[in-house]
Scaffold this motif. Sequence first.
Motif, mmCIF file in Angstrom:
data_model
loop_
_atom_site.group_PDB
_atom_site.id
_atom_site.type_symbol
_atom_site.label_atom_id
_atom_site.label_comp_id
_atom_site.label_asym_id
_atom_site.label_seq_id
_atom_site.Cartn_x
_atom_site.Cartn_y
_atom_site.Cartn_z
ATOM 1 N N ILE A 183 0.939 -1.115 0.016
ATOM 2 C CA ILE A 183 0.097 0.081 0.004
ATOM 3 C C ILE A 183 0.690 1.283 0.086
ATOM 4 O O ILE A 183 0.524 2.219 -0.842
ATOM 5 C CB ILE A 183 -0.994 -0.016 1.210
ATOM 6 C CG1 ILE A 183 -1.966 -1.242 1.122
ATOM 7 C CG2 ILE A 183 -1.681 1.254 1.406
ATOM 8 C CD1 ILE A 183 -2.550 -1.339 -0.027
ATOM 9 N N ALA A 184 1.889 1.297 0.897
ATOM 10 C CA ALA A 184 2.743 2.465 0.697
ATOM 11 C C ALA A 184 3.367 2.717 -0.608
ATOM 12 O O ALA A 184 3.611 3.874 -0.879
ATOM 13 C CB ALA A 184 3.897 2.222 1.832
ATOM 14 N N LYS A 185 3.778 1.567 -1.253
ATOM 15 C CA LYS A 185 4.417 1.782 -2.773
ATOM 16 C C LYS A 185 3.324 2.374 -3.434
ATOM 17 O O LYS A 185 3.729 3.367 -4.380
ATOM 18 C CB LYS A 185 4.935 0.431 -3.197
ATOM 19 C CG LYS A 185 6.219 -0.214 -2.596
ATOM 20 C CD LYS A 185 6.485 -1.470 -3.158
ATOM 21 C CE LYS A 185 7.931 -2.002 -2.569
ATOM 22 N NZ LYS A 185 8.252 -3.347 -3.184
ATOM 23 N N LEU A 186 2.050 2.120 -3.412
ATOM 24 C CA LEU A 186 1.159 2.479 -4.331
ATOM 25 C C LEU A 186 0.959 4.162 -3.958
ATOM 26 O O LEU A 186 0.886 5.085 -4.990
ATOM 27 C CB LEU A 186 -0.115 2.029 -4.160
ATOM 28 C CG LEU A 186 -0.125 0.527 -4.791
ATOM 29 C CD1 LEU A 186 -1.572 -0.368 -4.228
ATOM 30 C CD2 LEU A 186 -0.096 0.539 -6.358
ATOM 31 N N LEU A 187 0.886 4.408 -2.907
ATOM 32 C CA LEU A 187 0.664 5.830 -2.309
ATOM 33 C C LEU A 187 1.979 6.632 -2.728
ATOM 34 O O LEU A 187 1.637 7.869 -3.335
ATOM 35 C CB LEU A 187 0.670 5.947 -0.784
ATOM 36 C CG LEU A 187 -0.602 5.072 0.023
ATOM 37 C CD1 LEU A 187 -0.576 5.329 1.506
ATOM 38 C CD2 LEU A 187 -1.843 6.254 -0.555
ATOM 39 N N CYS A 188 3.214 6.118 -2.705
ATOM 40 C CA CYS A 188 4.174 6.728 -3.331
ATOM 41 C C CYS A 188 4.138 7.212 -4.608
ATOM 42 O O CYS A 188 4.750 7.939 -5.107
ATOM 43 C CB CYS A 188 5.459 6.282 -2.814
ATOM 44 S SG CYS A 188 5.848 6.447 -1.016
ATOM 45 N N LYS A 189 3.549 6.336 -5.478
ATOM 46 C CA LYS A 189 3.302 6.374 -6.879
ATOM 47 C C LYS A 189 2.156 7.323 -7.352
ATOM 48 O O LYS A 189 1.863 7.670 -8.536
ATOM 49 C CB LYS A 189 2.956 5.035 -7.487
ATOM 50 C CG LYS A 189 4.334 4.143 -7.556
ATOM 51 C CD LYS A 189 3.734 2.656 -8.057
ATOM 52 C CE LYS A 189 4.913 1.862 -8.088
ATOM 53 N NZ LYS A 189 4.328 0.381 -8.825
ATOM 54 N N GLY A 190 1.371 7.964 -6.148
ATOM 55 C CA GLY A 190 0.447 8.950 -6.426
ATOM 56 C C GLY A 190 -1.010 8.368 -6.465
ATOM 57 O O GLY A 190 -1.856 9.195 -6.940
ATOM 58 N N GLU A 191 -0.969 7.033 -6.091
ATOM 59 C CA GLU A 191 -2.411 6.637 -6.205
ATOM 60 C C GLU A 191 -3.123 7.065 -4.751
ATOM 61 O O GLU A 191 -2.646 7.226 -3.755
ATOM 62 C CB GLU A 191 -2.368 4.923 -6.140
ATOM 63 C CG GLU A 191 -1.570 4.285 -7.371
ATOM 64 C CD GLU A 191 -2.461 4.397 -8.439
ATOM 65 O OE1 GLU A 191 -3.695 4.957 -8.438
ATOM 66 O OE2 GLU A 191 -2.037 4.105 -9.523
#
Length: 358
Positions: A183-191
Amino acid sequence: MKPDEHEYKVMGMAPYAKKKYGYEIYEKVFKNILKVKGCRVIHKNKPRDMYDFLKTNLSNYRFDNIASALQIFLEKTLTELFRQIYRKYNIKHFCFSGGVAMNVKANKVLSDLPFVDSLNVPPSGGDESLCIGGCYMTEHKDKKPLSSIYLGRTIDGTDYKELKKIFPKRKYKINFNVNHKKIAKLLCKGEVIAVARGREEFGARALGNRSILADPSKIKLVRKINDQIKNRDFWMPFALTILNNKHQNFLNNKKNTNSEYMTVAMDSISNSYDKIISGSHQYDKTVRPQILTKEKNPQYYNLIKEFEKISKIPAILNTSLNLHGLPIASNIINIAEVIKKSDLKYLYINDNFLIEKK
């Protein structure tokens, strides 16, 4: 703006006005309506017809300047009330409740007063919490503070079999055993990700169990959430959840004011502001923070820790999981409705399932 529905928008609009216009309206229209006497707020020169008085005297002023004047009126009235209480009772530690206590900008002014050593504002101080106060009043033994404000319904019907019925395969992909790192990776991608876990928050603030989350450093996400998901007025700010042991690197909180429930606004610190810009008020750069400890919500805390490992930011944009004008989504049916009627792509359920629109 609609009565009994949009009062909070006055607070959000007020910083956009020029103070000189706000003070002009305050002096002319609002100043003499109320006064503080004997530690009570009472009428001073109450107009016979309040509606007609306001309509007549405000008709030539812009809405943002009116909002500013009303915020000034509130802050000055509360400041005098607190000052009189302090002088009479020598009280330096205050608890402030009631519907007016939901005005986080006024709470900031109060907490900054030199004679106020601490200000505590409950997570839900309006009429909805009277039932809890009633129980406390009748209980004569073992009165203990609430250890958690997550008092609402749990999310039922969230095993894989049930989720397939709610989110059909032709439109959604259901991923399971999804951890916080993903989830953290998705957030960092701007999701932008909706999160629903455990029991719902009691009160008006989303505190991580029925929330929409995003990277607070990406300003473009404000418009995306407003336009595609929340359908809110452009000037309304989003809130910020920030880890307790790092919050003073981003927020000016010299008195260590308790804002674990997003009840007191704070000034941001200029050299770190860009990292939390989308979780702040865009004009005056204040923040309405949820200062989070691990004990209050371990799962939410750990998610933000994973986000910090990648982004170096110990905070996240947090807004309520709901469609505009509707209550926070409570059960899985409400939550699914938000996903289906908005442009939200991701829903993370109970720190396990990740629903993804195809």
